[in-house]
Design an enzyme around this catalytic site. Sequence first.
Site, mmCIF file in Angstrom:
data_model
loop_
_atom_site.group_PDB
_atom_site.id
_atom_site.type_symbol
_atom_site.label_atom_id
_atom_site.label_comp_id
_atom_site.label_asym_id
_atom_site.label_seq_id
_atom_site.Cartn_x
_atom_site.Cartn_y
_atom_site.Cartn_z
ATOM 1 N N ALA A 32 0.863 -1.191 0.000
ATOM 2 C CA ALA A 32 0.000 0.000 0.000
ATOM 3 C C ALA A 32 0.898 1.238 0.000
ATOM 4 O O ALA A 32 0.753 2.142 0.830
ATOM 5 C CB ALA A 32 -0.949 -0.010 1.193
ATOM 6 N N LEU A 33 1.821 1.247 -0.941
ATOM 7 C CA LEU A 33 2.896 2.247 -0.927
ATOM 8 C C LEU A 33 2.393 3.664 -1.176
ATOM 9 O O LEU A 33 1.510 3.889 -1.994
ATOM 10 C CB LEU A 33 3.938 1.876 -1.986
ATOM 11 C CG LEU A 33 4.587 0.494 -1.827
ATOM 12 C CD1 LEU A 33 5.589 0.246 -2.950
ATOM 13 C CD2 LEU A 33 5.261 0.350 -0.469
ATOM 14 N N GLY A 36 5.713 8.433 1.191
ATOM 15 C CA GLY A 36 6.632 8.229 2.309
ATOM 16 C C GLY A 36 7.549 7.031 2.042
ATOM 17 O O GLY A 36 8.771 7.112 2.197
ATOM 18 N N HIS A 37 6.947 5.923 1.598
ATOM 19 C CA HIS A 37 7.756 4.741 1.268
ATOM 20 C C HIS A 37 8.737 5.069 0.129
ATOM 21 O O HIS A 37 9.887 4.649 0.154
ATOM 22 C CB HIS A 37 6.862 3.588 0.779
ATOM 23 C CG HIS A 37 5.940 3.037 1.817
ATOM 24 N ND1 HIS A 37 4.572 3.160 1.724
ATOM 25 C CD2 HIS A 37 6.180 2.343 2.955
ATOM 26 C CE1 HIS A 37 4.007 2.561 2.752
ATOM 27 N NE2 HIS A 37 4.951 2.071 3.525
ATOM 28 N N LYS A 151 8.108 8.113 11.277
ATOM 29 C CA LYS A 151 6.721 8.166 11.732
ATOM 30 C C LYS A 151 6.497 7.079 12.778
ATOM 31 O O LYS A 151 5.834 7.299 13.782
ATOM 32 C CB LYS A 151 5.753 7.976 10.572
ATOM 33 C CG LYS A 151 4.334 7.986 11.069
ATOM 34 C CD LYS A 151 3.346 7.883 9.939
ATOM 35 C CE LYS A 151 2.070 7.320 10.460
ATOM 36 N NZ LYS A 151 2.139 5.863 10.599
ATOM 37 N N GLN A 155 9.169 1.977 16.561
ATOM 38 C CA GLN A 155 9.606 0.830 15.767
ATOM 39 C C GLN A 155 11.069 1.012 15.345
ATOM 40 O O GLN A 155 11.869 0.074 15.399
ATOM 41 C CB GLN A 155 8.709 0.691 14.539
ATOM 42 C CG GLN A 155 9.230 -0.294 13.501
ATOM 43 C CD GLN A 155 8.250 -0.513 12.368
ATOM 44 O OE1 GLN A 155 7.331 -1.299 12.488
ATOM 45 N NE2 GLN A 155 8.446 0.163 11.247
ATOM 46 N N SER A 188 -0.644 4.460 5.112
ATOM 47 C CA SER A 188 -1.624 3.770 4.270
ATOM 48 C C SER A 188 -3.008 3.841 4.913
ATOM 49 O O SER A 188 -4.022 3.717 4.235
ATOM 50 C CB SER A 188 -1.205 2.326 4.020
ATOM 51 O OG SER A 188 -0.652 1.791 5.175
HETATM 52 O O1 PAF Z 1 6.586 -0.374 9.202
HETATM 53 C C1 PAF Z 1 6.113 -1.354 8.575
HETATM 54 O O2 PAF Z 1 5.586 -1.232 7.468
HETATM 55 C C2 PAF Z 1 6.225 -2.739 9.187
HETATM 56 O O3 PAF Z 1 6.094 -2.684 10.560
HETATM 57 C C3 PAF Z 1 7.496 -3.490 8.781
HETATM 58 C C4 PAF Z 1 8.749 -2.806 9.301
HETATM 59 C C5 PAF Z 1 7.573 -3.608 7.262
HETATM 60 C C6 PAF Z 1 7.483 -4.902 9.363
HETATM 61 O O4 PAF Z 1 6.386 -5.639 8.905
#
Ligand code: PAF
Length: 281
Positions: A32-33, A36-37, A151, A155, A188
């Site tokens: 679902a790019l 940001g990606h 964001k 993580q 997304s």
């Molecule tokens: O940030 C994300 O999209 C997910 O948490 C990741 C790092 C791809 C792991 O599934």
Amino acid sequence: MLIFSKKDALQQHLQQYRPAQNTIGFVPTMGALHSGHLSLMRQSLLQNAVTVVSIFVNPTQFNNPDDLLKYPRTLEADAAKIATLDEGIVVFAPEVDEMYDGNTTSAHYDFDGLEYQMEGAHRPGHFDGVGTIVKKLFDIVQPTNAYFGEKDFQQLQIVKKLVEKNNMPINIIGCPISREPNGLAMSSRNERLKPTEREAAALIYKTLQGAREQFKTGSIAQVKGYVTAALATHPEFTTEYFEIAPEDTLEPATVKENRKYRAFIAVFLGNVRLIDNISLN
Ligand code: PAF
């Protein structure tokens, strides 16, 4: 553009880059790019001989089964977006069994307490799921550099800890948050907002910017009071948490010390959960 669904085939392809000092950049995603990606991929393209993008909706990091079900799966559109950036990007899009081999469970990780704060407290098991899949992906791709958006700042810190604790020779590179023109952090999940909600969501970043101003002179309690009041003017928002925490421990602070702080927020707008954060000093 090469799209691999099997880890062995991907690894075999990547062998050509390993003997020389050819760096491998890696951008893990759940598809679902959005732009940001793409900005993470651009950064990787600038710094590496080859860039690998994984597209995998990881079941073990969803604590809400409905969220997993609703998560958009748009491989064809994602591949088209990647191709417009650079046809040389290598895509890894495995099925669940290829990653979990019939056992879709998480390992348990100790991230020195980072996992219990904020997102960890509100999404039980989430960071075990993230740790599990990121470790699996890192073992397969063995990248030189891996790119994560700020964001999901918690993580990002957790992935840095994962690499440190497992002695993995991978540079984890945090990249700035990409925002929509009204300031809403790209996600997304934004696609699930109604047009009026998407407009109203501008308040999140506006409030964070206000919090940064308040933090210059005010106490943490005063900043929190400001944020509560700002969000209360818009009853369509339900705040799950607003915290100020040092970037290294992420333990919510009550008094200011000489440390690097960030403000973190999670709100519901309708039934869509949105998170954002901002550096305070
Ligand atoms: O940030 C994300 O999209 C997910 O948490 C990741 C790092 C791809 C792991 O599934």
